[in-house]
Design a protein around this motif. Structure first.
Motif, PDB file in Angstrom:
ATOM      1  N   LYS A  92       0.853  -1.177   0.000  1.00 53.69           N
ATOM      2  CA  LYS A  92       0.000   0.000   0.000  1.00 53.69           C
ATOM      3  C   LYS A  92       0.902   1.245   0.000  1.00 53.69           C
ATOM      4  CE  LYS A  92      -3.554   1.439   3.127  1.00 53.69           C
ATOM      5  NZ  LYS A  92      -4.252   0.986   4.323  1.00 53.69           N
ATOM      6  N   ILE A  98       0.817   5.381   0.298  1.00 54.99           N
ATOM      7  CA  ILE A  98       0.043   6.594   0.568  1.00 54.99           C
ATOM      8  C   ILE A  98       0.936   7.772   0.189  1.00 54.99           C
ATOM      9  CG2 ILE A  98      -1.189   7.914   2.351  1.00 54.99           C
ATOM     10  CD1 ILE A  98      -0.746   4.837   3.760  1.00 54.99           C
ATOM     11  N   GLN A 108       2.304  11.695  -0.359  1.00 55.31           N
ATOM     12  CA  GLN A 108       2.439  12.846   0.552  1.00 55.31           C
ATOM     13  C   GLN A 108       1.142  13.580   0.869  1.00 55.31           C
ATOM     14  OE1 GLN A 108       5.293  15.800  -0.467  1.00 55.31           O
ATOM     15  NE2 GLN A 108       7.016  14.401  -0.368  1.00 55.31           N
ATOM     16  N   ARG A 149       2.372  12.126   7.839  1.00 49.17           N
ATOM     17  CA  ARG A 149       3.296  12.742   8.802  1.00 49.17           C
ATOM     18  C   ARG A 149       2.659  13.077  10.155  1.00 49.17           C
ATOM     19  NH1 ARG A 149       4.433  18.955   7.999  1.00 49.17           N
ATOM     20  NH2 ARG A 149       2.446  19.717   7.205  1.00 49.17           N
ATOM     21  N   ASP A 205       7.719  16.578  23.416  1.00 56.85           N
ATOM     22  CA  ASP A 205       7.639  16.332  21.970  1.00 56.85           C
ATOM     23  C   ASP A 205       8.928  15.723  21.419  1.00 56.85           C
ATOM     24  OD1 ASP A 205       6.331  16.281  19.592  1.00 56.85           O
ATOM     25  OD2 ASP A 205       6.359  18.439  19.231  1.00 56.85           O
ATOM     26  N   MET A 227       6.224  19.889  17.160  1.00 56.68           N
ATOM     27  CA  MET A 227       7.111  19.701  16.009  1.00 56.68           C
ATOM     28  C   MET A 227       6.493  18.675  15.053  1.00 56.68           C
ATOM     29  SD  MET A 227      10.971  19.629  17.459  1.00 56.68           S
ATOM     30  CE  MET A 227      10.665  18.456  18.772  1.00 56.68           C
ATOM     31  N   TYR A 228       6.366  19.069  13.798  1.00 57.74           N
ATOM     32  CA  TYR A 228       5.806  18.153  12.815  1.00 57.74           C
ATOM     33  C   TYR A 228       6.893  17.676  11.869  1.00 57.74           C
ATOM     34  CZ  TYR A 228       1.338  20.043  14.269  1.00 57.74           C
ATOM     35  OH  TYR A 228       0.261  20.412  15.000  1.00 57.74           O
ATOM     36  N   PRO A 229       6.854  16.402  11.540  1.00 61.26           N
ATOM     37  CA  PRO A 229       7.787  15.936  10.504  1.00 61.26           C
ATOM     38  C   PRO A 229       7.429  16.597   9.177  1.00 61.26           C
ATOM     39  CG  PRO A 229       6.773  14.086  11.681  1.00 61.26           C
ATOM     40  CD  PRO A 229       6.024  15.316  12.078  1.00 61.26           C
ATOM     41  N   PRO A 230       8.395  16.665   8.259  1.00 65.59           N
ATOM     42  CA  PRO A 230       8.072  17.176   6.919  1.00 65.59           C
ATOM     43  C   PRO A 230       7.153  16.181   6.212  1.00 65.59           C
ATOM     44  CG  PRO A 230      10.259  16.209   6.935  1.00 65.59           C
ATOM     45  CD  PRO A 230       9.782  16.161   8.348  1.00 65.59           C
ATOM     46  N   LYS A 231       6.622  16.573   5.070  1.00 67.34           N
ATOM     47  CA  LYS A 231       5.738  15.660   4.334  1.00 67.34           C
ATOM     48  C   LYS A 231       6.522  14.517   3.708  1.00 67.34           C
ATOM     49  CE  LYS A 231       2.112  18.897   3.395  1.00 67.34           C
ATOM     50  NZ  LYS A 231       1.345  19.664   2.422  1.00 67.34           N
ATOM     51  N   PHE A 232       5.928  13.353   3.761  1.00 66.24           N
ATOM     52  CA  PHE A 232       6.515  12.194   3.072  1.00 66.24           C
ATOM     53  C   PHE A 232       5.389  11.239   2.695  1.00 66.24           C
ATOM     54  CE2 PHE A 232       6.964  11.691   7.740  1.00 66.24           C
ATOM     55  CZ  PHE A 232       6.117  10.617   7.951  1.00 66.24           C
ATOM     56  N   GLY A 233       5.682  10.382   1.727  1.00 65.75           N
ATOM     57  CA  GLY A 233       4.744   9.318   1.411  1.00 65.75           C
ATOM     58  C   GLY A 233       4.995   8.133   2.333  1.00 65.75           C
ATOM     59  N   TYR A 234       4.016   7.257   2.469  1.00 68.02           N
ATOM     60  CA  TYR A 234       4.140   6.147   3.417  1.00 68.02           C
ATOM     61  C   TYR A 234       3.842   4.840   2.700  1.00 68.02           C
ATOM     62  CZ  TYR A 234       3.940   3.903   8.004  1.00 68.02           C
ATOM     63  OH  TYR A 234       4.188   3.124   9.102  1.00 68.02           O
ATOM     64  N   VAL A 235       4.755   3.893   2.887  1.00 66.35           N
ATOM     65  CA  VAL A 235       4.629   2.629   2.174  1.00 66.35           C
ATOM     66  C   VAL A 235       4.461   1.479   3.162  1.00 66.35           C
ATOM     67  CG1 VAL A 235       5.798   1.074   0.556  1.00 66.35           C
ATOM     68  CG2 VAL A 235       6.093   3.540   0.354  1.00 66.35           C
ATOM     69  N   LEU A 239      11.389   2.360   8.279  1.00 72.93           N
ATOM     70  CA  LEU A 239      10.962   2.741   9.639  1.00 72.93           C
ATOM     71  C   LEU A 239      10.828   1.478  10.483  1.00 72.93           C
ATOM     72  CD1 LEU A 239       9.611   4.808  11.700  1.00 72.93           C
ATOM     73  CD2 LEU A 239       7.443   4.161  10.658  1.00 72.93           C
ATOM     74  N   ILE A 256      11.971   9.188  13.804  1.00 74.59           N
ATOM     75  CA  ILE A 256      10.946  10.237  13.949  1.00 74.59           C
ATOM     76  C   ILE A 256      11.525  11.511  14.580  1.00 74.59           C
ATOM     77  CG2 ILE A 256       8.678  10.795  14.955  1.00 74.59           C
ATOM     78  CD1 ILE A 256       7.895   7.867  14.260  1.00 74.59           C
ATOM     79  N   PRO A 257      12.356  11.401  15.622  1.00 71.65           N
ATOM     80  CA  PRO A 257      13.013  12.640  16.089  1.00 71.65           C
ATOM     81  C   PRO A 257      13.831  13.330  14.994  1.00 71.65           C
ATOM     82  CG  PRO A 257      13.236  10.930  17.753  1.00 71.65           C
ATOM     83  CD  PRO A 257      12.604  10.284  16.546  1.00 71.65           C
ATOM     84  N   LYS A 268      11.410  15.137  12.798  1.00 72.92           N
ATOM     85  CA  LYS A 268      10.883  16.342  13.466  1.00 72.92           C
ATOM     86  C   LYS A 268      11.885  17.483  13.401  1.00 72.92           C
ATOM     87  CE  LYS A 268       7.954  14.240  17.021  1.00 72.92           C
ATOM     88  NZ  LYS A 268       7.755  14.190  18.481  1.00 72.92           N
ATOM     89  N   SER A 273      11.686  10.889   0.709  1.00 81.04           N
ATOM     90  CA  SER A 273      10.495  10.939  -0.143  1.00 81.04           C
ATOM     91  C   SER A 273       9.427  10.010   0.430  1.00 81.04           C
ATOM     92  CB  SER A 273      10.859  10.501  -1.557  1.00 81.04           C
ATOM     93  OG  SER A 273      11.456   9.209  -1.519  1.00 81.04           O
ATOM     94  N   TYR A 274       9.851   8.817   0.818  1.00 75.84           N
ATOM     95  CA  TYR A 274       8.928   7.830   1.385  1.00 75.84           C
ATOM     96  C   TYR A 274       9.500   7.230   2.659  1.00 75.84           C
ATOM     97  CZ  TYR A 274       6.463   7.798  -3.078  1.00 75.84           C
ATOM     98  OH  TYR A 274       5.755   8.165  -4.178  1.00 75.84           O
TER      99      TYR A 274
END
Ligand code: FAD
Ligand code: FES
Ligand code: FES
Lengths: 163, 279
Positions: A2, A4, A6, A28, A48, B1-9, B30, B37-38, B41, B48-49
């Motif tokens: 699967k 997903i 960005q 994210r 955090d 703190m938010y991680p940057p955008k990435f796709g998730y596989v 991962l 994840i830190p 952040k 990218s993914y």
């Protein structure tokens, strides 16, 4: 497989405190934020950075820091938060013990501290003082100096015996 | 703190994960996420993914035969620390796992992630160096097994190439050895593994970790003790050699000089404890 992208949102399901939830999350998004937006605001954000333990929840039977888990990653898991401990008006023995022993002052660290104690006592129903200290070493409290928290966990252990 | 955008596989199998990682050079696996994840952040990395590993059950096991303990890459620190097979067959690995970070991090953090991260603050190298463990690495259609010693090359740098995953850590089961692990959180640690015949030390292995940049075997110190009776003079001498042979990096908590001294002190204490017979 699967994938997903960005900008896409993933549909995720969790069983939280015994009830099924379904929501959509961007990859994210952190689990702690997702849980808070679902109404579980007892899950606190302290540092955090995975140091303070205020965001501790039980996920699939293990205590974890939800600020360092992705919402998508937790898809399909069973989650217990502080909101799920009491049975109606009846507090959980750990909650009662924290109350009686003054195991809190401002209360900010308390939900995480109690969830971590819950996991500790599940795995070690009769911990020594040393084991209690090690067991909550991932939870920081800026108010109490820890002594009353340790006393509360001892009392809870006592009361939970035979339950 | 938010991680940057990435796709998730979410791969259905190890092969799918390996294939995706090979095709997407800046994708990141991962595992427990407690380093990844830190870093996201803090925006230290922008993959990218992210390729999820946690559901790949064929990486999640602890097994053993007569000679070797096999730790799947997804075995968590807590699983390694509490597993009876590990405790019995290679107690030093169990002891080291049990003091990593805190219980919540031990519940999520994995041995594969820990070794791939090569953070200077990492405990596992001490036990993997003294046991002379190996790392099994897979990429699409390929597999290789390398000694753990040398696998971590520098801070955040390992022998892994694009498209490769750690799949297993193999730890030799050594009979008749005693061990000790002495550490100060985030600062310095020394592991000792030792075998005596009668009064005489027939094998001794000493390794330091947490001091940065990477864990090291302290062979000069070992030489001093080989075939000796471990009398106080040779222990002093070995501790001195240990101290001289490390080159720590300073951290906010401790200067390089202080870490060096700790290595000396911990070498002495660990040797004394191991000679005292802790199995
Ligand atoms: C507050 C805090 C304190 C800590 N204290 C300690 C300590 O005292 N001692 C200690 O040893 N550690 C400590 N750690 C590190 C912790 O043990 C992490 O679990 C560990 O560094 C990474 O494991 P992970 O499974 O979470 O990996 P992840 O964060 O998922 O991954 C780490 C890196 O490895 C890659 N990766 C993951 N799995 C694989 C694989 N199978 N093959 C190839 N690459 C892979 C990822 O892409 C990433 O680059 C601490 C961490 C935190 C947050
Ligand atoms: S907010 Fe998660 S550990 Fe502090
Ligand atoms: S009671 Fe205030 S932080 Fe613990």
């Amino acid at each position: 497989m699967k994938v997903i992208e960005q900008e896409q949102k993933a549909k995720v399901r969790y069983k939280i405190n015994g009830q099924q939830y379904e929501t959509e999350v961007e990859p994210r998004r952190l689990l702690v934020h997702v849980l808070r937006e679902l109404g579980f605001t007892g899950v606190h954000i302290g540092c955090d950075t995975s140091h303070c333990g205020a965001c501790t929840i039980i996920m699939d039977g293990k205590s974890v820091k939800s600020c360092t888990i992705l919402g998508v990653e937790a898809d399909g898991s069973e989650i217990l938060t502080i909101e799920g401990l009491a049975q109606g008006e009846k507090l959980h023995p750990i909650q009662e013990a924290f109350w009686e022993k003054h195991g809190l002052q401002c209360g900010y660290c308390t939900p995480g501290m109690i969830m971590q104690s819950y996991w500790l006592l599940k795995n070690n129903p009769n911990p020594s003082e040393e084991e209690i200290k090690e067991g909550i070493s991932g939870n920081l409290c800026r108010c109490t100096g820890y002594q009353n928290i340790i006393d509360a966990i001892k009392l809870a252990a006592e009361r939970m015996k035979g339950q | 703190m938010y991680p940057p955008k990435f796709g998730y596989v979410i791969p259905d199998s190890l092969d799918e994960a390996l294939e995706f990682l090979e095709k997407n050079e800046d994708a990141r696996p991962l595992a427990g996420g407690y380093s990844l994840i830190p870093m996201l952040k803090l925006r230290l990395i922008r993959p990218s993914y992210i390729v999820e590993l946690r559901r790949l059950n064929d990486l999640h096991y602890i097994k053993s035969d007569d000679k070797t303990l096999y730790l799947g890459a997804l075995a968590t620190h807590n699983e390694i620390a509490t597993d009876q097979k590990v405790k019995k067959s290679v107690p030093v690995v169990s002891a080291v796992s049990s003091v990593i970070a805190d219980p919540q991090i031990r519940n999520m953090g994995t041995i594969g992630g820990e070794l791939a991260q090569a953070d200077p603050v990492t405990d596992h190298p001490a036990s993997l160096l003294v046991t002379e463990a190996k790392v099994k690495i897979k990429s699409k259609g390929n597999e290789r097994i390398v000694p753990f010693e040398g696998f971590q090359k520098d801070i955040y740098t390992t022998d892994l190439k694009t498209g490769e995953l750690i799949v297993e850590v193999q730890v030799p089961i050594l009979k008749g050895y005693t061990y000790s692990y002495k550490r100060m959180e985030d600062t310095a640690a020394v592991a000792v593994l030792l075998r005596k015949e009668g009064e005489v030390i027939k094998d001794v292995r000493i390794a330091a970790s947490l001091i940065g940049p990477v864990g090291t075997r302290l062979r000069e110190a070992e030489k001093v003790l080989m075939d000796s009776k471990g009398d106080s003079k040779s222990i002093e001498e070995a501790s001195k050699k240990a101290m001289e042979s490390v080159n720590p990096i300073p951290s906010p908590r401790a200067s390089a000089e202080y870490k060096k001294k700790l290595v000396g002190v911990y070498t002495k204490r660990a040797l004394l404890e191991a000679m005292g017979g802790k199995q």
